[in-house]
Design an enzyme around this catalytic site. Sequence first.
Site, mmCIF file in Angstrom:
data_model
loop_
_atom_site.group_PDB
_atom_site.id
_atom_site.type_symbol
_atom_site.label_atom_id
_atom_site.label_comp_id
_atom_site.label_asym_id
_atom_site.label_seq_id
_atom_site.Cartn_x
_atom_site.Cartn_y
_atom_site.Cartn_z
ATOM 1 N N SER A 1 -1.096 30.746 -6.112
ATOM 2 C CA SER A 1 -0.749 32.140 -7.751
ATOM 3 C C SER A 1 -0.170 33.107 -6.838
ATOM 4 O O SER A 1 -0.368 33.709 -6.092
ATOM 5 C CB SER A 1 -1.721 32.088 -8.761
ATOM 6 O OG SER A 1 -2.134 32.846 -9.226
ATOM 7 N N TYR B 1 -10.782 34.402 -10.589
ATOM 8 C CA TYR B 1 -9.542 33.875 -10.503
ATOM 9 C C TYR B 1 -8.742 34.362 -8.824
ATOM 10 O O TYR B 1 -8.263 33.894 -8.080
ATOM 11 C CB TYR B 1 -8.354 33.788 -11.733
ATOM 12 C CG TYR B 1 -7.062 32.976 -11.381
ATOM 13 C CD1 TYR B 1 -7.336 31.300 -11.449
ATOM 14 C CD2 TYR B 1 -6.031 33.080 -11.494
ATOM 15 C CE1 TYR B 1 -6.115 30.526 -11.362
ATOM 16 C CE2 TYR B 1 -5.284 32.500 -11.060
ATOM 17 C CZ TYR B 1 -5.114 31.478 -11.040
ATOM 18 O OH TYR B 1 -3.916 30.023 -11.180
#
Length: 278
Positions: free
Chosen positions: A155, A168
């Site tokens: 990401s 995350y």
Amino acid sequence: MAGRVQGKVAFITGAARGQGRSHAVRLAEEGADIIAIDICSPMDSVDYPLATPDDLAETVRLVEALGQRIVATQADVRDFGAVEAAVNDGVAQLGRLDIVAANSGIFSAARMENLEENAWREIIDVNLTGAWHTAKATIPHLREAGGGAIVITSSVAGLRGAQNAGAYVASKHGVVGLMRSLALELAEDHIRVNTVHPAMVDTPIIQNPYMYEVYAPDLTPEQRTKETMADRFGMSHALPLPWLESVDISNAVLFLASDEGRYVTGVAMPVDAGCMLQ
């Protein structure tokens, strides 16, 4: 050029919907057969709906409609034995393995001091340990095939920090370190390893009431429509668009998995509409 992965077999995690389904369809369009897994059940710390068995069945339908074979299994990437069994069964049926897309991932929002311990464990276990399990289960088959490609979904959060998303962020940074280590360890086996780093992608992981509240706490639930949220999500990008489409990420995976990327390894590739420029 059609048939860019013709005759190859790809293993994809998180394949029931979103980016994982898109990867399966895009690779099948270019001639690959597919081994697909997804947990297809809820998780304790995830506040948005996860994929279902019906979603996985739809991925099967879409791949078969393209004339390609697919072996799909409901399996949890946190369980190495389940991943290994799914890979081995798929290879037994389809004959080989050439491409691995470690795509499974989940998200929870909280400031680090408020994050529940179970949420931390689940995010790390799915996003990071799951990627390691995927690599560990597939490396012997890639080696037997004489080489191949592993693409791990990270990401933009794997390239920089972010508030209210520390677990995350940590998991997505972690897969970059995993990728770079694997790229060095597997180079002599002609196995290339890279990461892709999407920004906002139009999938169920962002298009749900939980994520709408995270990004627009100042709006009422009634005001948080897909149209109003487009502006919020679009603020992350330099290019003037609210979100990328899953196929944009799939095209990057296809490039890295195909012979066009035959000398690309150890690379963290943003597909982010200029998000990293902001």
